[in-house]
Design a protein around this motif. Structure first.
Motif, PDB file in Angstrom:
ATOM      1  N   ALA A 176       0.840  -1.195   0.000  1.00 35.52           N
ATOM      2  CA  ALA A 176       0.000   0.000   0.000  1.00 35.52           C
ATOM      3  C   ALA A 176       0.879   1.251   0.000  1.00 35.52           C
ATOM      4  O   ALA A 176       1.936   1.285   0.628  1.00 35.52           O
ATOM      5  N   SER A 177       0.464   2.271  -0.729  1.00 37.59           N
ATOM      6  CA  SER A 177       1.206   3.528  -0.747  1.00 37.59           C
ATOM      7  C   SER A 177       0.596   4.561   0.200  1.00 37.59           C
ATOM      8  O   SER A 177       1.166   5.636   0.377  1.00 37.59           O
ATOM      9  N   ARG A 178      -0.542   4.245   0.786  1.00 43.53           N
ATOM     10  CA  ARG A 178      -1.166   5.103   1.806  1.00 43.53           C
ATOM     11  C   ARG A 178      -1.843   4.178   2.814  1.00 43.53           C
ATOM     12  O   ARG A 178      -2.570   3.266   2.420  1.00 43.53           O
ATOM     13  N   PRO A 179      -1.607   4.365   4.107  1.00 40.92           N
ATOM     14  CA  PRO A 179      -2.229   3.475   5.095  1.00 40.92           C
ATOM     15  C   PRO A 179      -3.757   3.530   5.022  1.00 40.92           C
ATOM     16  O   PRO A 179      -4.348   4.609   4.947  1.00 40.92           O
ATOM     17  N   VAL A 180      -4.366   2.364   5.009  1.00 38.84           N
ATOM     18  CA  VAL A 180      -5.824   2.185   4.991  1.00 38.84           C
ATOM     19  C   VAL A 180      -6.538   3.275   4.186  1.00 38.84           C
ATOM     20  O   VAL A 180      -7.322   4.057   4.710  1.00 38.84           O
ATOM     21  N   PRO A 181      -6.304   3.342   2.871  1.00 40.09           N
ATOM     22  CA  PRO A 181      -6.959   4.364   2.056  1.00 40.09           C
ATOM     23  C   PRO A 181      -8.460   4.107   1.948  1.00 40.09           C
ATOM     24  O   PRO A 181      -8.935   2.981   2.109  1.00 40.09           O
ATOM     25  N   PRO A 225       1.296   4.344  -7.337  1.00 38.54           N
ATOM     26  CA  PRO A 225       1.483   2.943  -6.927  1.00 38.54           C
ATOM     27  C   PRO A 225       2.735   2.755  -6.084  1.00 38.54           C
ATOM     28  O   PRO A 225       3.746   3.436  -6.273  1.00 38.54           O
ATOM     29  N   SER A 226       2.660   1.825  -5.169  1.00 33.89           N
ATOM     30  CA  SER A 226       3.819   1.468  -4.362  1.00 33.89           C
ATOM     31  C   SER A 226       4.852   0.754  -5.236  1.00 33.89           C
ATOM     32  O   SER A 226       4.504   0.046  -6.188  1.00 33.89           O
ATOM     33  N   GLU A 227       6.125   0.944  -4.907  1.00 37.14           N
ATOM     34  CA  GLU A 227       7.196   0.249  -5.620  1.00 37.14           C
ATOM     35  C   GLU A 227       7.515  -1.106  -4.992  1.00 37.14           C
ATOM     36  O   GLU A 227       8.266  -1.900  -5.556  1.00 37.14           O
ATOM     37  N   GLN A 228       6.932  -1.368  -3.822  1.00 33.42           N
ATOM     38  CA  GLN A 228       7.206  -2.617  -3.104  1.00 33.42           C
ATOM     39  C   GLN A 228       6.375  -3.756  -3.686  1.00 33.42           C
ATOM     40  O   GLN A 228       5.147  -3.760  -3.587  1.00 33.42           O
ATOM     41  N   ILE A 229       7.015  -4.719  -4.288  1.00 33.95           N
ATOM     42  CA  ILE A 229       6.323  -5.884  -4.839  1.00 33.95           C
ATOM     43  C   ILE A 229       6.242  -6.949  -3.746  1.00 33.95           C
ATOM     44  O   ILE A 229       7.258  -7.465  -3.280  1.00 33.95           O
ATOM     45  N   ARG A 255      -6.770  -4.619   1.844  1.00 29.13           N
ATOM     46  CA  ARG A 255      -7.231  -3.295   1.444  1.00 29.13           C
ATOM     47  C   ARG A 255      -6.035  -2.355   1.203  1.00 29.13           C
ATOM     48  O   ARG A 255      -5.090  -2.314   1.991  1.00 29.13           O
ATOM     49  N   GLY A 256      -6.100  -1.629   0.091  1.00 27.20           N
ATOM     50  CA  GLY A 256      -5.074  -0.647  -0.210  1.00 27.20           C
ATOM     51  C   GLY A 256      -3.878  -1.176  -0.966  1.00 27.20           C
ATOM     52  O   GLY A 256      -3.080  -0.391  -1.475  1.00 27.20           O
ATOM     53  N   HIS A 257      -3.721  -2.502  -1.065  1.00 29.24           N
ATOM     54  CA  HIS A 257      -2.586  -3.069  -1.792  1.00 29.24           C
ATOM     55  C   HIS A 257      -2.850  -2.983  -3.301  1.00 29.24           C
ATOM     56  O   HIS A 257      -3.910  -3.368  -3.785  1.00 29.24           O
TER      57      HIS A 257
END
Length: 285
Positions: free
Chosen positions: A51-56, A67-71, A87-89
């Protein structure tokens, strides 16, 4: 045949996605609820990121578009595989390199959205409860004593929040949530042979000292004689129940009890279409 990605069915927060050739599903995106993905036929490659924002939230204080860069995971799902996406991923699916040599392959998966309630939902519910108090129904205007007005309103809000905690909100939602629409024949083809509970949450079954039992579900509160309890339990279990079997096992008029539950939209006739949801869905090798 051109490549295609088609949503072939949707009900509530669930959907089926059929893709052919090398078509992708949806583009890289996130959902404001948890998702369960069940692969039914063919294979599909997935990429899931953090997720790039906590609990969006869908309606939020700021956009969530980067988008998050973490795969977190990449891989292929085969028939019978199940994946949970929090949620949020961010995630996306593709059929690249999954087709048969002649390009005739296809893939079918179903997703179930699990929608939870948040603190913001509780606050919105509190706003509705506030309408019971005259203080909150008065117009807001420039006040001769704005400090006194602020103290009165903030004190009433604090009192309301303490009197109506989040737990009460969640319990009330479970009791009042109406079920989604279900096909009903209303006895057009004779008495139903099988019925199933269609309430969104497990019904509450409460026994009382006065010889009655009360069923609370789907915005309904129904009272039965206590002797109906042995039949109510299988009829409200969430699994299809054969009315004749319930009657034979309990010695009760299960058809009459089932009819009452169906009229109140707590149960529905479990015909072939509805019953198929309780059987194995994933294809075998």
């Amino acid at each position: 045949m051109p490549r295609a990605a088609v949503v072939v069915g949707r009900a509530g927060t669930g959907q089926h996605l059929l893709t052919s050739k090398d078509a992708a599903g949806f583009e890289l995106h996130w959902d404001d609820h948890d998702v369960l993905v069940v692969q039914l036929a063919g294979e599909k490659s997935w990429e899931v990121r953090g997720a790039s924002r906590p609990v969006p939230m869908f309606r939020d204080a700021e956009p969530n578009t980067e988008p998050s860069e973490q795969i977190v995971w990449t891989g292929t799902m085969a028939p019978g595989d199940v994946m949970h996406i929090p949620r949020g991923h961010w995630h996306q699916a593709t059929r690249t390199d999954r087709d048969a040599e002649d390009g005739s392959g296809f893939s079918l998966h179903v997703t179930f959205g699990i929608v939870a309630r948040t603190g913001a939902d509780w606050v919105a519910w509190l706003a509705d409860q506030a309408r019971d108090q005259e203080l909150f129904r008065h117009d807001l205007a420039h006040h001769d004593d704005p400090e006194a007005q602020s103290l009165a309103l903030s004190g009433a809000v604090a009192g309301l929040a303490q009197a109506r905690p989040p737990g009460e909100f969640l319990v009330g939602r479970r009791r009042a949530q109406r079920p989604a629409r279900h096909l009903s024949t209303f006895g057009a083809f004779g008495p139903p042979e099988r019925v199933v509970c269609v309430a969104e949450f497990p019904p509450e079954i409460d026994t009382a000292d006065d010889g009655t039992v009360t069923v609370v579900a789907a915005g309904r509160r129904i009272r039965f004689a206590a002797k109906a309890l042995p039949a109510l339990r299988p009829l409200l279990s969430g699994n299809p129940a054969v009315v004749a079997d319930v009657a034979a096992e309990t010695g009760l008029d299960a058809a009459r009890i089932a009819e009452k539950l169906m009229r109140e939209n707590i149960c529905a006739e479990a015909g072939p279409e509805l019953s198929s949801g309780y059987t194995g869905l994933a294809t075998t090798g």
